[in-house]
Design an enzyme around this catalytic site. Sequence first.
Site, PDB file in Angstrom:
ATOM      1  N   ASP A 144     104.649  89.655  -5.104  1.00  0.00           N
ATOM      2  CA  ASP A 144     103.214  89.688  -4.829  1.00  0.00           C
ATOM      3  C   ASP A 144     102.428  90.231  -6.023  1.00  0.00           C
ATOM      4  OD1 ASP A 144     103.502  88.603  -2.343  1.00  0.00           O
ATOM      5  OD2 ASP A 144     103.058  90.430  -1.223  1.00  0.00           O
ATOM      6  N   ASN A 194      95.587 100.056   2.139  1.00  0.00           N
ATOM      7  CA  ASN A 194      94.693 100.228   3.278  1.00  0.00           C
ATOM      8  C   ASN A 194      95.437 100.612   4.554  1.00  0.00           C
ATOM      9  OD1 ASN A 194      92.063  99.576   4.876  1.00  0.00           O
ATOM     10  ND2 ASN A 194      93.597  98.225   5.788  1.00  0.00           N
ATOM     11  N   GLN A 210      96.794  97.603 -10.697  1.00  0.00           N
ATOM     12  CA  GLN A 210      97.230  97.061 -11.983  1.00  0.00           C
ATOM     13  C   GLN A 210      96.349  97.455 -13.154  1.00  0.00           C
ATOM     14  OE1 GLN A 210      97.434  92.809 -11.214  1.00  0.00           O
ATOM     15  NE2 GLN A 210      99.403  92.991 -10.196  1.00  0.00           N
TER      16      GLN A 210
END
Length: 284
Positions: A71, A185, A240
């Site tokens: 991912d 989250n 990132q």
Amino acid sequence: MQKQNIQTLGVFLRPSTPELKDYFLEFQTQATQLGFRVILDSISAGMIGMRGLNFEELCLESDILISIGGDGTLISTARRSIAYKKPILGINMGHLGFLTDLQKNEVQAFLPNLKSGNYTIAHHMMLEGKIADNPSFFALNDIILTRLNEAGMIHLKAYIDGEYFNAYYGDGLIIATPTGSTAYNISAGGAVVYPFSKNILLTPICAHSLTQRPLILPDSFEISIMLGEAGRCNIVVDGQESKPLKFGEKITIYAKKEGVRLIHSPHWNYFKILKEKFHWGDFD
């Protein structure tokens, strides 16, 4: 939506993983046997001792982009290529991912579907963030405002469409897309939201007050955040990229009009992935 005639596949490999060379060569053979042209980006190519095209050339020449890794690799590909509006197919080289559609052992069977148009394209919302006159940045999962060190809390003042509405004291604040609802989250107590919903999620991280609860907003709202006291905090984009936010500065976040298009097999099922990732329904 009418599907395009796909001929050229632009490939990105997970960074710092030279052992992906064997799989890339296998993928390249499978794809070229079906008539696809396969090109590799220069960074990935250098990692495995091959030649490739620079990022811009690859995006311009490719009909779709292929992310080989996990991912994180797909998210990086989506963020970097957003200006080129290319559909992306994720191939997962590890554990089951939320975004990467295919496991590596499923790719050979899927490639003929890619050739014939037997696939679906899903539109995933992205966030656009901006600090003062600096260039915009983009997030597929989340933009997180967090403290710089382990000591103390940060004070954030939040505005919706320019109107002050809340102050957050704690470890920080997550602004997430529905796609990112299953990332940081959910660890912070936020809701799981169907990835094709049109929402912006605000989730406090370890809030000092129990009255501070996660908030789900329509994607039409513009969110602005400022520091409520002298100092600075760290802005983390999709885990990132990091940027500082200084006292007196404001970060503005809103839903990008055009997000990213991800290619899925016709049998892709989000709820099946949730069940497998979270072991929902398992009672043993």
